[in-house]
Design an enzyme around this catalytic site. Structure first.
Site, short mmCIF file in Angstrom:
data_model
loop_
_atom_site.label_atom_id
_atom_site.label_comp_id
_atom_site.label_asym_id
_atom_site.label_seq_id
_atom_site.Cartn_x
_atom_site.Cartn_y
_atom_site.Cartn_z
N ASP A 1 -1.69 6.21 -6.17
CA ASP A 1 -2.11 5.32 -5.23
C ASP A 1 -2.21 3.92 -5.65
O ASP A 1 -2.70 3.48 -6.72
CB ASP A 1 -3.41 5.77 -4.60
CG ASP A 1 -3.89 4.74 -3.37
OD1 ASP A 1 -3.17 4.31 -2.53
OD2 ASP A 1 -5.08 4.40 -3.18
N ASP B 1 0.67 -1.13 -0.04
CA ASP B 1 -0.01 0.16 0.00
C ASP B 1 0.86 1.08 0.21
O ASP B 1 1.49 1.55 0.97
CB ASP B 1 -0.83 -0.04 1.14
CG ASP B 1 -1.93 1.04 1.30
OD1 ASP B 1 -1.80 2.08 0.46
OD2 ASP B 1 -2.96 1.06 1.80
#
Ligand SMILES: *[C@@H]1O[C@H](CO)[C@@H](O)[C@H](O)[C@H]1NC(C)=O
Ligand SMILES: *[C@@H]1O[C@H](CO)[C@@H](O)[C@H](O)[C@H]1NC(C)=O
Ligand SMILES: *[C@@H]1O[C@H](CO)[C@@H](O)[C@H](O)[C@H]1NC(C)=O
Ligand SMILES: *[C@@H]1O[C@H](CO)[C@@H](O)[C@H](O)[C@H]1NC(C)=O
Length: 435
Positions: free
Chosen positions: A316, A118
């Site tokens: 992201d 992440d």
């Protein structure tokens, strides 16, 4: 409206019906983790033990991914806004759903766990022995000779949220999406591909609630304190790159390449921006968007970087479909529809520009400072191989007060190498087939 009855679409066949496990599919072999290169796979890949056991239809899987995105977007918005103003909404099923995983070996002798990667988080956590609420696959610290917990007086203990002392062990609580978690702050040897990182500081989970915590842990690739980048500065010099495989592909041969060695030389760069309020997010300057050859008309405020409000654009890895703030999305979508021309469009779930006839997909170019990235068709539309429906795979950011963030998501990054070069404050993008 499109009929929602078309079934057994290749996406779900690829995702869900393969029976191979981790061990017997050569594509999933641990031998593919070499040097500072880790294989990256989609959480629903045949290599993944987390793929749904029950087959889902295409709509179900796409709509599920969209639902997860909605929640993640709210979470990302809450990160950039002032903490006191925006508490994370409770009761959400899934706030975060990092969709790509890597293999890490933890402890001595090593125990293998599949950690979600992440780029918008700093922390690493792993479910540990004694954890209440974790799955069955945990790291057993009692079997490792290199495990230790950190004391309350250590410098690292001051960097975790809500630290408390359990005896002399530094422990902390935090929330992650709809989950709460409690962990001992610990150190252990992490082996990433064949690189050994001794004394890696991580949260050894002792208690979790809710369903947001990735089942075997999380590897944060943000750049705040206690992140992988901060802890391996000597080894990797705050440089890494990744290539995310398409979630349609069988190969799942993406990679996470850590350190400056072996990074692509032919790559375009844009400056990496820093938001002091949220140091872990990778902000870039998106100045304009081109659809076909036309630069669409977007009010500058919709794209401008503003560290105070958190507005701007981030890259992201955990969001699936790109979200643009409303005025930016509407401008892109309208031009896209105009270029497609005469065919009627329809909606499907959160996608508002879908067609059930073949059409020529206009290119979309993100114009960053110093770098234009023109997406090929595979990164722009999602479609059934049967050709029954094709949708523009982007959407407007959720309509709420904190909707100031444009998120370039993983579907739009697939089959590109994204290079994060913190020492030179730049982010690179190059096409690369990794599926
Ligand atoms: C976590 O810390 C508590 C309190 O010191 C201790 O009882 C427990 O064994 C520790 N567990 C792990 C896995 O470190
Ligand atoms: C953290 O969670 C544990 C277990 O739920 C609880 O006993 C402890 O009081 C919490 N600590 C803080 C600082 O909230
Ligand atoms: C990006 O494309 C525009 C034309 O649409 C061009 O003017 C500009 O120079 C390009 N930027 C870079 C960095 O290549
Ligand atoms: C999978 O990888 C092999 C070789 O690495 C390649 O020949 C093949 O085309 C790939 N398949 C897909 C679907 O990308």
């Amino acid at each position: 409206m499109a009929t929602l009855s078309f079934v057994a679409f290749s996406l779900c066949l690829l995702f869900f019906s393969l029976a191979q496990g981790l061990s017997n599919n050569p594509q999933c072999s641990e031998a593919k983790d070499q040097g500072s290169n880790l294989q990256v796979f989609h959480v629903y890949s045949p290599c993944s033990p987390f793929r749904p056991t029950k087959p889902m239809s295409w709509e179900e899987s796409v709509l599920q991914m969209q639902a997860d995105d909605q929640a993640r977007l709210q979470f990302l918005s809450s990160l950039v806004a002032k903490k006191s103003v925006v508490p994370i909404a409770s009761g959400r099923q899934i706030i975060q759903s990092p969709t790509y995983i890597v293999r890490a070996k933890i402890g001595t002798p090593p125990q293998t766990l599949l950690l979600a990667v992440d780029t918008s988080n700093d922390a690493a956590w792993v479910p540990c022995n004694g954890c209440v609420g974790c799955g069955s696959n945990v790291f057993n610290s009692a079997k490792s000779t290199t495990y230790k917990t950190l004391g309350c007086q250590t410098a690292q203990c001051k960097q975790v949220p809500n630290p408390t002392c359990l005896g002399s062990t530094c422990s902390f609580n935090t929330s992650y999406g709809s989950s709460t978690l409690a962990a001992n702050l610990s150190q252990e040897t992490f082996t990433l591909a064949t690189d050994v990182v001794p004394g890696y500081t991580f949260g050894c989970l002792q208690k979790t609630t809710g369903s947001s915590v990735p089942p075997q842990g999380l590897l944060g690739l943000g750049r705040g304190p206690l992140s992988l980048l901060s802890q391996t500065q000597n080894l990797y010099q705050s440089t890494f790159s990744y290539c995310l495989p398409s979630f349609k592909s069988l190969n799942f041969s993406g990679s996470l390449r850590l350190g400056p060695v072996g990074q692509p030389k032919r790559i375009k760069y844009t400056p990496l921006l820093k938001n002091p309020r949220r140091s872990s997010l990778y902000y870039v300057n998106l100045n304009a968007i081109r659809v076909g050859r036309r630069i669409v008309d977007i009010p500058p405020a919709a794209l401008a970087f503003n560290p105070t409000t958190g507005a701007g654009t981030i890259i992201d890895s955990g969001t699936v479909f790109t979200r643009l703030v409303e005025p930016a999305y509407v401008a892109v979508r309208n031009e896209f529809r105009r270029r497609v021309g005469k065919y009627p469009f329809q909606t499907l779930g959160g996608f508002d520009t879908c067609y059930s006839v073949p059409f020529v997909v206009p290119t979309i170019t993100f114009m960053f400072s110093g770098m234009n990235v023109t997406l090929p068709e595979d990164n722009i539309v999602i479609h059934s191989t049967a050709g029954s429906i094709t949708c523009l795979a982007m959407a407007a950011a959720p309509d709420n007060v904190n909707s100031v963030l444009n998120v370039i998501a993983n579907m739009q990054q697939q089959n590109h190498r994204v290079l994060i070069d913190v020492p030179n404050s730049r982010l690179g993008v190059a096409r690369e087939r990794c599926t």
